[in-house]
Scaffold this motif. Sequence first.
Motif, PDB file in Angstrom:
ATOM      1  N   ALA A  18       0.835  -1.204   0.000  1.00  0.00           N
ATOM      2  CA  ALA A  18       0.000   0.000   0.000  1.00  0.00           C
ATOM      3  C   ALA A  18       0.866   1.250   0.000  1.00  0.00           C
ATOM      4  N   ARG A  19       1.926   1.246   0.794  1.00  0.00           N
ATOM      5  CA  ARG A  19       2.816   2.413   0.850  1.00  0.00           C
ATOM      6  C   ARG A  19       3.448   2.691  -0.520  1.00  0.00           C
ATOM      7  N   VAL A  20       3.923   1.643  -1.174  1.00  0.00           N
ATOM      8  CA  VAL A  20       4.539   1.809  -2.493  1.00  0.00           C
ATOM      9  C   VAL A  20       3.505   2.315  -3.490  1.00  0.00           C
ATOM     10  N   LEU A  21       2.306   1.745  -3.473  1.00  0.00           N
ATOM     11  CA  LEU A  21       1.261   2.169  -4.400  1.00  0.00           C
ATOM     12  C   LEU A  21       0.892   3.635  -4.183  1.00  0.00           C
ATOM     13  N   VAL A  22       0.828   4.071  -2.940  1.00  0.00           N
ATOM     14  CA  VAL A  22       0.524   5.475  -2.647  1.00  0.00           C
ATOM     15  C   VAL A  22       1.615   6.377  -3.235  1.00  0.00           C
ATOM     16  N   GLN A  23       2.882   6.026  -3.051  1.00  0.00           N
ATOM     17  CA  GLN A  23       3.972   6.845  -3.583  1.00  0.00           C
ATOM     18  C   GLN A  23       3.899   6.938  -5.100  1.00  0.00           C
ATOM     19  N   ILE A  24       3.604   5.821  -5.746  1.00  0.00           N
ATOM     20  CA  ILE A  24       3.506   5.828  -7.210  1.00  0.00           C
ATOM     21  C   ILE A  24       2.299   6.642  -7.663  1.00  0.00           C
ATOM     22  N   SER A  25       1.187   6.550  -6.945  1.00  0.00           N
ATOM     23  CA  SER A  25       0.001   7.322  -7.336  1.00  0.00           C
ATOM     24  C   SER A  25       0.256   8.818  -7.198  1.00  0.00           C
ATOM     25  N   ARG A  26       1.090   9.200  -6.246  1.00  0.00           N
ATOM     26  CA  ARG A  26       1.417  10.616  -6.045  1.00  0.00           C
ATOM     27  C   ARG A  26       2.378  11.133  -7.107  1.00  0.00           C
ATOM     28  N   ASP A  27       3.239  10.258  -7.615  1.00  0.00           N
ATOM     29  CA  ASP A  27       4.235  10.668  -8.605  1.00  0.00           C
ATOM     30  C   ASP A  27       4.530   9.489  -9.524  1.00  0.00           C
ATOM     31  N   PRO A  28       3.800   9.376 -10.646  1.00  0.00           N
ATOM     32  CA  PRO A  28       3.979   8.230 -11.549  1.00  0.00           C
ATOM     33  C   PRO A  28       5.377   8.096 -12.150  1.00  0.00           C
ATOM     34  N   GLY A  29       6.174   9.140 -12.076  1.00  0.00           N
ATOM     35  CA  GLY A  29       7.536   9.076 -12.597  1.00  0.00           C
ATOM     36  C   GLY A  29       8.581   8.880 -11.513  1.00  0.00           C
ATOM     37  N   VAL A  30       8.148   8.531 -10.312  1.00  0.00           N
ATOM     38  CA  VAL A  30       9.052   8.401  -9.178  1.00  0.00           C
ATOM     39  C   VAL A  30      10.068   7.274  -9.413  1.00  0.00           C
ATOM     40  N   ARG A  31      11.278   7.472  -8.921  1.00  0.00           N
ATOM     41  CA  ARG A  31      12.320   6.448  -9.035  1.00  0.00           C
ATOM     42  C   ARG A  31      12.186   5.432  -7.908  1.00  0.00           C
ATOM     43  N   VAL A  32      12.608   4.203  -8.167  1.00  0.00           N
ATOM     44  CA  VAL A  32      12.594   3.146  -7.152  1.00  0.00           C
ATOM     45  C   VAL A  32      13.385   3.601  -5.935  1.00  0.00           C
ATOM     46  N   ARG A  33      14.485   4.256  -6.150  1.00  0.00           N
ATOM     47  CA  ARG A  33      15.321   4.744  -5.049  1.00  0.00           C
ATOM     48  C   ARG A  33      14.527   5.690  -4.147  1.00  0.00           C
ATOM     49  N   ASP A  34      13.751   6.590  -4.752  1.00  0.00           N
ATOM     50  CA  ASP A  34      12.974   7.548  -3.966  1.00  0.00           C
ATOM     51  C   ASP A  34      11.833   6.867  -3.216  1.00  0.00           C
ATOM     52  N   ILE A  35      11.198   5.881  -3.853  1.00  0.00           N
ATOM     53  CA  ILE A  35      10.153   5.120  -3.157  1.00  0.00           C
ATOM     54  C   ILE A  35      10.754   4.434  -1.943  1.00  0.00           C
ATOM     55  N   ALA A  36      11.901   3.818  -2.135  1.00  0.00           N
ATOM     56  CA  ALA A  36      12.565   3.111  -1.032  1.00  0.00           C
ATOM     57  C   ALA A  36      12.850   4.053   0.130  1.00  0.00           C
ATOM     58  N   LEU A  37      13.360   5.243  -0.161  1.00  0.00           N
ATOM     59  CA  LEU A  37      13.654   6.214   0.895  1.00  0.00           C
ATOM     60  C   LEU A  37      12.385   6.657   1.613  1.00  0.00           C
ATOM     61  N   ARG A  38      11.341   6.931   0.868  1.00  0.00           N
ATOM     62  CA  ARG A  38      10.094   7.420   1.456  1.00  0.00           C
ATOM     63  C   ARG A  38       9.368   6.353   2.264  1.00  0.00           C
ATOM     64  N   CYS A  39       9.499   5.096   1.840  1.00  0.00           N
ATOM     65  CA  CYS A  39       8.792   3.994   2.514  1.00  0.00           C
ATOM     66  C   CYS A  39       9.667   3.253   3.521  1.00  0.00           C
ATOM     67  N   LEU A  40      10.924   3.677   3.645  1.00  0.00           N
ATOM     68  CA  LEU A  40      11.878   3.034   4.553  1.00  0.00           C
ATOM     69  C   LEU A  40      12.065   1.560   4.212  1.00  0.00           C
ATOM     70  N   LEU A  41      12.248   1.281   2.925  1.00  0.00           N
ATOM     71  CA  LEU A  41      12.457  -0.066   2.406  1.00  0.00           C
ATOM     72  C   LEU A  41      13.747  -0.086   1.598  1.00  0.00           C
ATOM     73  N   THR A  42      14.210  -1.281   1.266  1.00  0.00           N
ATOM     74  CA  THR A  42      15.342  -1.395   0.349  1.00  0.00           C
ATOM     75  C   THR A  42      14.834  -1.244  -1.078  1.00  0.00           C
ATOM     76  N   GLU A  43      15.729  -0.874  -1.974  1.00  0.00           N
ATOM     77  CA  GLU A  43      15.352  -0.770  -3.386  1.00  0.00           C
ATOM     78  C   GLU A  43      14.889  -2.118  -3.919  1.00  0.00           C
ATOM     79  N   GLN A 132       9.226  17.813   1.035  1.00  0.00           N
ATOM     80  CA  GLN A 132      10.391  17.123   0.493  1.00  0.00           C
ATOM     81  C   GLN A 132      10.610  17.595  -0.940  1.00  0.00           C
ATOM     82  N   ARG A 133      11.820  17.786  -1.320  1.00  0.00           N
ATOM     83  CA  ARG A 133      12.161  18.190  -2.687  1.00  0.00           C
ATOM     84  C   ARG A 133      12.814  17.026  -3.403  1.00  0.00           C
ATOM     85  N   ARG A 134      12.460  16.869  -4.675  1.00  0.00           N
ATOM     86  CA  ARG A 134      13.106  15.836  -5.487  1.00  0.00           C
ATOM     87  C   ARG A 134      14.422  16.367  -5.992  1.00  0.00           C
ATOM     88  N   ALA A 135      15.420  15.505  -6.014  1.00  0.00           N
ATOM     89  CA  ALA A 135      16.739  15.907  -6.499  1.00  0.00           C
ATOM     90  C   ALA A 135      16.782  15.895  -8.000  1.00  0.00           C
TER      91      ALA A 135
END
Length: 135
Positions: A18-43, A132-135
């Motif tokens: 659910a956490r990953v899906l929420v991050q993707i729904s918020r930003d469909p172009g999000v990188r796996v690395r950024d999802i991992a950081l936001r969800c406190l998971l490994t890539e 949070q700002r995207r790099a």
Amino acid sequence: MEQAPGDRATWTFLTNHARVLVQISRDPGVRVRDIALRCLLTERAVQRIITDLEQGGYLTHTRVGRTNHYQVTAAAPLRHPADAGPSVADLLALLSDHSGSDGHAHPGPGGHAHPGPDGHGAADPLGDGRPQRRA
């Protein structure tokens, strides 16, 4: 029973899927690395979850150059029989601000989520009150 200071919770209300899906729904172009950081998971864990979501019909992706652009299948029903009725769009709506002015993605026409008005997703992707700002 009280939790001792420093003890970590042994369960949470949302799954990592659910956490990953929420991050993707918020930003469909999000990188796996950024999802991992936001969800406190490994890539690698995020990659496995994305594969699960794609195989389950909840997510698709299109390769654009060197990046993936994801599309949430918001009309899909939730998986568990006890959750019969609501769709992914309903879940995402519960986890997002309904005003539409927060920068979060909201399911749009065709049942797909799109980025916020700035085109970059949420101003507060972690929901912790800190922009949070995207790099």
